[in-house]
Design a protein around this motif. Sequence first.
Motif, PDB file in Angstrom:
ATOM      1  N   PRO A 140       1.073  -1.469  -0.059  1.00  0.00           N
ATOM      2  CA  PRO A 140       0.074   0.138  -0.292  1.00  0.00           C
ATOM      3  C   PRO A 140       0.944   1.269   0.063  1.00  0.00           C
ATOM      4  CG  PRO A 140      -1.223  -1.465   1.378  1.00  0.00           C
ATOM      5  CD  PRO A 140       0.652  -2.010   1.460  1.00  0.00           C
ATOM      6  N   VAL A 141       1.893   1.317  -0.069  1.00  0.00           N
ATOM      7  CA  VAL A 141       2.963   2.314   0.012  1.00  0.00           C
ATOM      8  C   VAL A 141       3.632   2.899  -1.353  1.00  0.00           C
ATOM      9  CG1 VAL A 141       5.402   3.051   1.562  1.00  0.00           C
ATOM     10  CG2 VAL A 141       3.911   1.567   2.647  1.00  0.00           C
ATOM     11  N   LYS A 200       0.571   4.860   0.830  1.00  0.00           N
ATOM     12  CA  LYS A 200       0.485   4.922   2.594  1.00  0.00           C
ATOM     13  C   LYS A 200       1.174   6.024   2.609  1.00  0.00           C
ATOM     14  CE  LYS A 200      -1.150   2.026   6.274  1.00  0.00           C
ATOM     15  NZ  LYS A 200      -1.186   0.252   6.329  1.00  0.00           N
TER      16      LYS A 200
END
Length: 93
Positions: A59-60, A65
């Motif tokens: 997700p980063v 994120k």
Amino acid sequence: KKVGRSYLLEFYLGAFISASVIAYAMGCFLNITHAKTAASGVLIGLLTWGIIVPTIFSPVIFGKKPLGMFWLDSVYYLAAYVVLGVITAKFND
């Protein structure tokens, strides 16, 4: 937004089932490796965490994120898997 009781029940039930599956899998792995000490439980917890880190880093990369949230999640999983490894190894007699 108000969350209904049935939603919370589903959320906690899903989290419980997920944690149970992880604990069972780690117990099987500890049984296969004949880990019976706290130190071996810590090692298995660290190895399990090392497998999980790439999946929680996605997700980063793709979802933007914040990196701080990644580290918060990562340390949480590290602590949880190390404690789970120690407890499971001590009961693996």
